[in-house]
Design a protein around this motif. Sequence first.
Motif, PDB file in Angstrom:
ATOM      1  N   UNK A 258       6.741  24.205 -38.062  1.00 15.48           N
ATOM      2  CA  UNK A 258       6.681  22.932 -37.364  1.00 15.48           C
ATOM      3  C   UNK A 258       7.386  23.138 -36.035  1.00 15.48           C
ATOM      4  N   UNK A 259       6.809  22.605 -34.962  1.00  9.56           N
ATOM      5  CA  UNK A 259       7.389  22.743 -33.637  1.00  9.56           C
ATOM      6  C   UNK A 259       7.465  21.383 -32.965  1.00  9.56           C
ATOM      7  N   UNK A 260       8.478  21.194 -32.124  1.00 15.94           N
ATOM      8  CA  UNK A 260       8.564  19.962 -31.352  1.00 15.94           C
ATOM      9  C   UNK A 260       9.118  20.265 -29.972  1.00 15.94           C
ATOM     10  N   UNK A 261       8.773  19.424 -29.018  1.00 14.11           N
ATOM     11  CA  UNK A 261       9.168  19.611 -27.629  1.00 14.11           C
ATOM     12  C   UNK A 261      10.601  19.162 -27.421  1.00 14.11           C
ATOM     13  N   UNK A 262      11.381  19.998 -26.718  1.00 18.48           N
ATOM     14  CA  UNK A 262      12.781  19.683 -26.496  1.00 18.48           C
ATOM     15  C   UNK A 262      12.984  18.681 -25.369  1.00 18.48           C
ATOM     16  N   UNK A 263      11.996  18.530 -24.472  1.00 10.62           N
ATOM     17  CA  UNK A 263      12.151  17.676 -23.306  1.00 10.62           C
ATOM     18  C   UNK A 263      11.070  16.607 -23.271  1.00 10.62           C
ATOM     19  N   UNK A 264      11.303  15.596 -22.450  1.00 12.56           N
ATOM     20  CA  UNK A 264      10.317  14.543 -22.291  1.00 12.56           C
ATOM     21  C   UNK A 264      10.863  13.183 -22.655  1.00 12.56           C
ATOM     22  N   UNK A 265      10.147  12.163 -22.267  1.00 15.06           N
ATOM     23  CA  UNK A 265      10.538  10.790 -22.581  1.00 15.06           C
ATOM     24  C   UNK A 265      10.040  10.396 -23.967  1.00 15.06           C
ATOM     25  N   UNK A 266       8.833  10.845 -24.308  1.00 13.11           N
ATOM     26  CA  UNK A 266       8.244  10.571 -25.614  1.00 13.11           C
ATOM     27  C   UNK A 266       8.227  11.854 -26.444  1.00 13.11           C
ATOM     28  N   UNK A 267       8.486  11.777 -27.748  1.00  7.82           N
ATOM     29  CA  UNK A 267       8.495  12.981 -28.587  1.00  7.82           C
ATOM     30  C   UNK A 267       7.089  13.509 -28.846  1.00  7.82           C
ATOM     31  N   UNK A 268       7.010  14.794 -29.111  1.00 12.79           N
ATOM     32  CA  UNK A 268       5.747  15.426 -29.494  1.00 12.79           C
ATOM     33  C   UNK A 268       6.051  16.545 -30.472  1.00 12.79           C
ATOM     34  N   UNK A 269       5.404  16.513 -31.614  1.00 14.62           N
ATOM     35  CA  UNK A 269       5.613  17.538 -32.640  1.00 14.62           C
ATOM     36  C   UNK A 269       4.288  17.803 -33.340  1.00 14.62           C
ATOM     37  N   UNK A 270       4.110  19.037 -33.814  1.00 13.72           N
ATOM     38  CA  UNK A 270       2.897  19.372 -34.551  1.00 13.72           C
ATOM     39  C   UNK A 270       3.180  20.537 -35.488  1.00 13.72           C
TER      40      UNK A 270
ATOM     41  N   UNK B 140      15.818  10.083 -13.972  1.00 16.35           N
ATOM     42  CA  UNK B 140      15.398   9.028 -13.051  1.00 16.35           C
ATOM     43  C   UNK B 140      14.562   7.967 -13.745  1.00 16.35           C
ATOM     44  N   UNK B 141      13.814   8.370 -14.796  1.00 17.20           N
ATOM     45  CA  UNK B 141      12.936   7.429 -15.489  1.00 17.20           C
ATOM     46  C   UNK B 141      13.487   7.021 -16.842  1.00 17.20           C
ATOM     47  N   UNK B 142      14.790   7.184 -17.037  1.00 19.31           N
ATOM     48  CA  UNK B 142      15.407   6.747 -18.282  1.00 19.31           C
ATOM     49  C   UNK B 142      15.752   7.901 -19.203  1.00 19.31           C
ATOM     50  N   UNK B 143      15.949   7.582 -20.482  1.00 20.63           N
ATOM     51  CA  UNK B 143      16.359   8.585 -21.466  1.00 20.63           C
ATOM     52  C   UNK B 143      15.298   9.663 -21.606  1.00 20.63           C
ATOM     53  N   UNK B 144      15.749  10.929 -21.673  1.00 21.60           N
ATOM     54  CA  UNK B 144      14.824  12.035 -21.844  1.00 21.60           C
ATOM     55  C   UNK B 144      15.593  13.194 -22.493  1.00 21.60           C
ATOM     56  N   UNK B 145      14.869  14.213 -22.895  1.00 20.12           N
ATOM     57  CA  UNK B 145      15.408  15.413 -23.528  1.00 20.12           C
ATOM     58  C   UNK B 145      15.877  15.121 -24.957  1.00 20.12           C
ATOM     59  N   UNK B 146      15.275  15.862 -25.889  1.00 22.46           N
ATOM     60  CA  UNK B 146      15.578  15.647 -27.300  1.00 22.46           C
ATOM     61  C   UNK B 146      16.469  16.740 -27.882  1.00 22.46           C
ATOM     62  N   UNK B 147      16.181  18.006 -27.535  1.00 21.14           N
ATOM     63  CA  UNK B 147      16.948  19.101 -28.126  1.00 21.14           C
ATOM     64  C   UNK B 147      17.117  18.835 -29.619  1.00 21.14           C
ATOM     65  N   UNK B 148      18.368  18.730 -30.105  1.00 24.17           N
ATOM     66  CA  UNK B 148      18.571  18.463 -31.529  1.00 24.17           C
ATOM     67  C   UNK B 148      19.130  17.064 -31.794  1.00 24.17           C
ATOM     68  N   UNK B 149      18.962  16.176 -30.803  1.00 21.13           N
ATOM     69  CA  UNK B 149      19.476  14.818 -30.952  1.00 21.13           C
ATOM     70  C   UNK B 149      18.851  14.096 -32.140  1.00 21.13           C
ATOM     71  N   UNK B 150      17.579  14.391 -32.442  1.00 25.35           N
ATOM     72  CA  UNK B 150      16.905  13.743 -33.577  1.00 25.35           C
ATOM     73  C   UNK B 150      17.677  13.935 -34.882  1.00 25.35           C
ATOM     74  N   UNK B 151      18.390  15.050 -34.984  1.00 26.97           N
ATOM     75  CA  UNK B 151      19.075  15.352 -36.234  1.00 26.97           C
ATOM     76  C   UNK B 151      20.392  14.605 -36.376  1.00 26.97           C
ATOM     77  N   UNK B 152      20.738  13.779 -35.383  1.00 33.21           N
ATOM     78  CA  UNK B 152      21.833  12.828 -35.586  1.00 33.21           C
ATOM     79  C   UNK B 152      21.407  11.714 -36.540  1.00 33.21           C
ATOM     80  N   UNK B 153      20.095  11.527 -36.665  1.00 36.98           N
ATOM     81  CA  UNK B 153      19.578  10.554 -37.627  1.00 36.98           C
ATOM     82  C   UNK B 153      19.740  11.089 -39.044  1.00 36.98           C
TER      83      UNK B 153
END
Length: 396
Positions: free
Chosen positions: A254-266, A314-327
Amino acid sequence: FILPPRQSCQGQDERFQSGSFSSARLAYDQIWTMDETVQPLFPVPSCVVFARKRAVSKPMPDKVRAYSGTLPLRDAPEDVADGCLTVEEGVDKPTAAKFTGGSKYRAQFLNGATLFPRMLCLVEKVVATSRLGMASATPHVRSRRSSLEKKPWKNLHGIDARVEEEFIRPILLGESILPYRVFHPFEGVIPVDGDGKVLSSNAAAERGYVGLLEWMQKAEQVWNVHQYSTSQFVDQLNYFGKLQSQFPIPALRIIYSKAGIQPAACILKDRTAIVDHKLYWSQLSNLNEGLFLLAIFNSEVARSRVEGMQSKGQWGARDFDKVMFNLPIPLFNEKQSLHLELAKAAEEAETVAAVVEFADGVKFQRARRLVREALADSGVSQRIDKLVAKLLDKVK
């Protein structure tokens, strides 16, 4: 000293926060913060940190001086700024995003390989395979160029060589994936043999790989002249072992993008593809586990719940890295009906995403948006959001 805008007081570097470095000790005096409401200034939240070199370090203070208000012009004189901005002393320092705790999945995900500079890694085929099949074993490739390259690489001539087919692999960058599907793999020269060893030009020569030898000699020559560090080119490719760790390549990832405003995984089933550092990846024990995680990673509920922990651009919150795993994402359990419901919903989302059509040359940002719109129109994204919220609220 003044921090660049992207390194606001919400920095996540523990050593920087403490003031204790291997070569120096800093005693922090005070911090001034300016959030995104202070305009015109930087287009992102920023701050100023005051520190002095001392024998004993002193961590950043817990209280800051917070500025708010609107300036009449950029680079306003001090007396003008003083009359326009409101200053509040003793404000709590912005809370830094935490990178420990949360989900046990955190430790299972790895960052992809540092395939940089791109011109020495990514390639395109020069000629089609000959009818006799001679070119298929050692296709002629050259550096793939991009308008996004930076100096000094953008000003250099690309390289080319006939490289053994086994060293030319699909490369997945951040822009290569959409929610629930792979979009556009690139190709690159990956100097890793069947045993997972990263090969320099000398190692390629010792093993008789004439084509790889030529490519690596040219790449190493360019790197040695223009590099910013003393590292070798193969060390750059295998920075922190992030290339070698992908071998042997798992059958299911499973892979997911570390950057961006919206998440993307596949989910990735290609056993030849290499994952770039713009993505995170993990081996999967089974397909249902991957689908379970896909539903969470791609959901609006998960994104909204980590928004306050992300860096701000500039356009708000971005970059995910491992932040999702705080959930509090639990480990997948086949015996949990909610886990299976999420997996089934993600499987449906994959089907929806797979049939979305794109115009020739469409950029990945628009492709992602079209997929999200299709998922919303089908109703599956809304059902996934409800299931993800139920899952995360249940674990609390």
